[in-house]
Design a protein around this motif. Structure first.
Motif, PDB file in Angstrom:
ATOM      1  N   GLN A  10       0.819  -1.213   0.000  1.00 61.92           N
ATOM      2  CA  GLN A  10       0.000   0.000   0.000  1.00 61.92           C
ATOM      3  C   GLN A  10       0.854   1.265   0.000  1.00 61.92           C
ATOM      4  O   GLN A  10       0.567   2.215  -0.735  1.00 61.92           O
ATOM      5  CB  GLN A  10      -0.965  -0.015   1.185  1.00 61.92           C
ATOM      6  CG  GLN A  10      -2.041  -1.071   1.013  1.00 61.92           C
ATOM      7  CD  GLN A  10      -2.973  -1.200   2.200  1.00 61.92           C
ATOM      8  OE1 GLN A  10      -2.607  -0.905   3.339  1.00 61.92           O
ATOM      9  NE2 GLN A  10      -4.184  -1.665   1.944  1.00 61.92           N
ATOM     10  N   PHE A  60      -7.618  -0.517  -6.664  1.00 62.87           N
ATOM     11  CA  PHE A  60      -8.734  -1.161  -5.964  1.00 62.87           C
ATOM     12  C   PHE A  60      -8.235  -2.361  -5.160  1.00 62.87           C
ATOM     13  O   PHE A  60      -8.590  -2.538  -3.997  1.00 62.87           O
ATOM     14  CB  PHE A  60      -9.795  -1.587  -6.982  1.00 62.87           C
ATOM     15  CG  PHE A  60     -10.891  -2.443  -6.428  1.00 62.87           C
ATOM     16  CD1 PHE A  60     -11.890  -1.891  -5.639  1.00 62.87           C
ATOM     17  CD2 PHE A  60     -10.928  -3.804  -6.696  1.00 62.87           C
ATOM     18  CE1 PHE A  60     -12.910  -2.691  -5.122  1.00 62.87           C
ATOM     19  CE2 PHE A  60     -11.943  -4.606  -6.180  1.00 62.87           C
ATOM     20  CZ  PHE A  60     -12.938  -4.047  -5.393  1.00 62.87           C
ATOM     21  N   THR A  63      -5.915  -1.243  -2.183  1.00 62.05           N
ATOM     22  CA  THR A  63      -6.721  -0.693  -1.094  1.00 62.05           C
ATOM     23  C   THR A  63      -7.454  -1.797  -0.343  1.00 62.05           C
ATOM     24  O   THR A  63      -7.586  -1.745   0.879  1.00 62.05           O
ATOM     25  CB  THR A  63      -7.729   0.326  -1.649  1.00 62.05           C
ATOM     26  OG1 THR A  63      -7.000   1.367  -2.295  1.00 62.05           O
ATOM     27  CG2 THR A  63      -8.593   0.915  -0.544  1.00 62.05           C
ATOM     28  N   GLY A  64      -7.910  -2.808  -1.068  1.00 60.52           N
ATOM     29  CA  GLY A  64      -8.699  -3.866  -0.464  1.00 60.52           C
ATOM     30  C   GLY A  64      -7.918  -5.003   0.166  1.00 60.52           C
ATOM     31  O   GLY A  64      -8.524  -5.958   0.668  1.00 60.52           O
ATOM     32  N   THR A  66      -6.533  -5.321   2.896  1.00 62.31           N
ATOM     33  CA  THR A  66      -6.881  -5.535   4.307  1.00 62.31           C
ATOM     34  C   THR A  66      -8.286  -6.101   4.463  1.00 62.31           C
ATOM     35  O   THR A  66      -8.657  -6.523   5.551  1.00 62.31           O
ATOM     36  CB  THR A  66      -6.774  -4.218   5.109  1.00 62.31           C
ATOM     37  OG1 THR A  66      -7.589  -3.230   4.488  1.00 62.31           O
ATOM     38  CG2 THR A  66      -5.324  -3.753   5.196  1.00 62.31           C
ATOM     39  N   ARG A  67      -9.051  -6.090   3.374  1.00 64.64           N
ATOM     40  CA  ARG A  67     -10.410  -6.633   3.378  1.00 64.64           C
ATOM     41  C   ARG A  67     -10.607  -7.505   2.145  1.00 64.64           C
ATOM     42  O   ARG A  67     -11.313  -7.119   1.200  1.00 64.64           O
ATOM     43  CB  ARG A  67     -11.433  -5.492   3.382  1.00 64.64           C
ATOM     44  CG  ARG A  67     -11.348  -4.577   4.579  1.00 64.64           C
ATOM     45  CD  ARG A  67     -12.279  -3.374   4.486  1.00 64.64           C
ATOM     46  NE  ARG A  67     -12.408  -2.739   3.171  1.00 64.64           N
ATOM     47  CZ  ARG A  67     -11.528  -1.876   2.635  1.00 64.64           C
ATOM     48  NH1 ARG A  67     -10.451  -1.549   3.293  1.00 64.64           N
ATOM     49  NH2 ARG A  67     -11.742  -1.343   1.462  1.00 64.64           N
ATOM     50  N   THR A  70     -13.707  -7.919  -0.068  1.00 69.61           N
ATOM     51  CA  THR A  70     -14.156  -6.869  -0.983  1.00 69.61           C
ATOM     52  C   THR A  70     -13.534  -6.998  -2.366  1.00 69.61           C
ATOM     53  O   THR A  70     -14.097  -6.495  -3.328  1.00 69.61           O
ATOM     54  CB  THR A  70     -13.835  -5.466  -0.437  1.00 69.61           C
ATOM     55  OG1 THR A  70     -12.417  -5.292  -0.372  1.00 69.61           O
ATOM     56  CG2 THR A  70     -14.459  -5.239   0.925  1.00 69.61           C
ATOM     57  N   ILE A  71     -12.367  -7.633  -2.459  1.00 70.02           N
ATOM     58  CA  ILE A  71     -11.690  -7.693  -3.763  1.00 70.02           C
ATOM     59  C   ILE A  71     -11.772  -9.053  -4.442  1.00 70.02           C
ATOM     60  O   ILE A  71     -11.717  -9.130  -5.665  1.00 70.02           O
ATOM     61  CB  ILE A  71     -10.211  -7.250  -3.660  1.00 70.02           C
ATOM     62  CG1 ILE A  71      -9.418  -8.144  -2.704  1.00 70.02           C
ATOM     63  CG2 ILE A  71     -10.118  -5.788  -3.288  1.00 70.02           C
ATOM     64  CD1 ILE A  71      -7.932  -7.876  -2.679  1.00 70.02           C
TER      65      ILE A  71
END
Length: 140
Positions: A10, A60, A63-64, A66-67, A70-71
């Motif tokens: 990141q 995208f 950024t995702g 960590t989650r 979502t990706i």
């Protein structure tokens, strides 16, 4: 991926984003040079626009990290579309190599072995998910 690797990806992407147009051109030039079989996949594509889409997608994903919830669905959907475009499993390897090369060019000395390893881990995670999704029956 470890939390430290996610942070490295990141933070380093923040340094690539301002040069995203140059990075995208470097990426596609390198990809076509090292794997000419990928060039026909883009014959009727505006590479400047495609480069913008590539960098937005990478952003995208970065950024995702960590989650992942979502990706990963988006990556699976993208992989299924890529089957229809004619993308092969082997091309995921050359894309990864072109990406790492591009990051090395864009980040220079900031592309340390630790940063490279973190990006390799991120790409391996993503490409494995995409390859598996592409193998799913009815993926095209």
């Amino acid at each position: 991926m470890t939390p430290e690797q996610i942070t490295l990806v990141q933070e380093s992407f923040r340094n690539v984003f301002p040069i995203r147009d140059v990075a995208a051109k470097l990426f596609y030039d390198r990809l076509f040079e090292t794997d000419p079989s990928t060039r026909p996949l883009f014959t009727s594509t505006d590479l400047t626009e495609q480069g913008r889409k590539l960098m937005a997608t990478i952003g995208f994903v970065v950024t995702g990290l960590t989650r992942p919830e979502t990706i990963l669905p988006a990556a699976q959907s993208l992989a299924r579309r890529h089957v229809g475009y004619g993308v092969t499993e082997a091309q995921y390897g050359t894309v990864g190599a072109a990406l790492l090369w591009t990051l090395g060019q864009g980040l220079g000395e900031a592309f340390t072995p630790e940063v490279e390893s973190a990006w390799a881990a991120a790409y391996t995670l993503l490409s494995n998910v995409m390859i598996e999704a592409a193998r799913t029956p009815g993926a095209a």
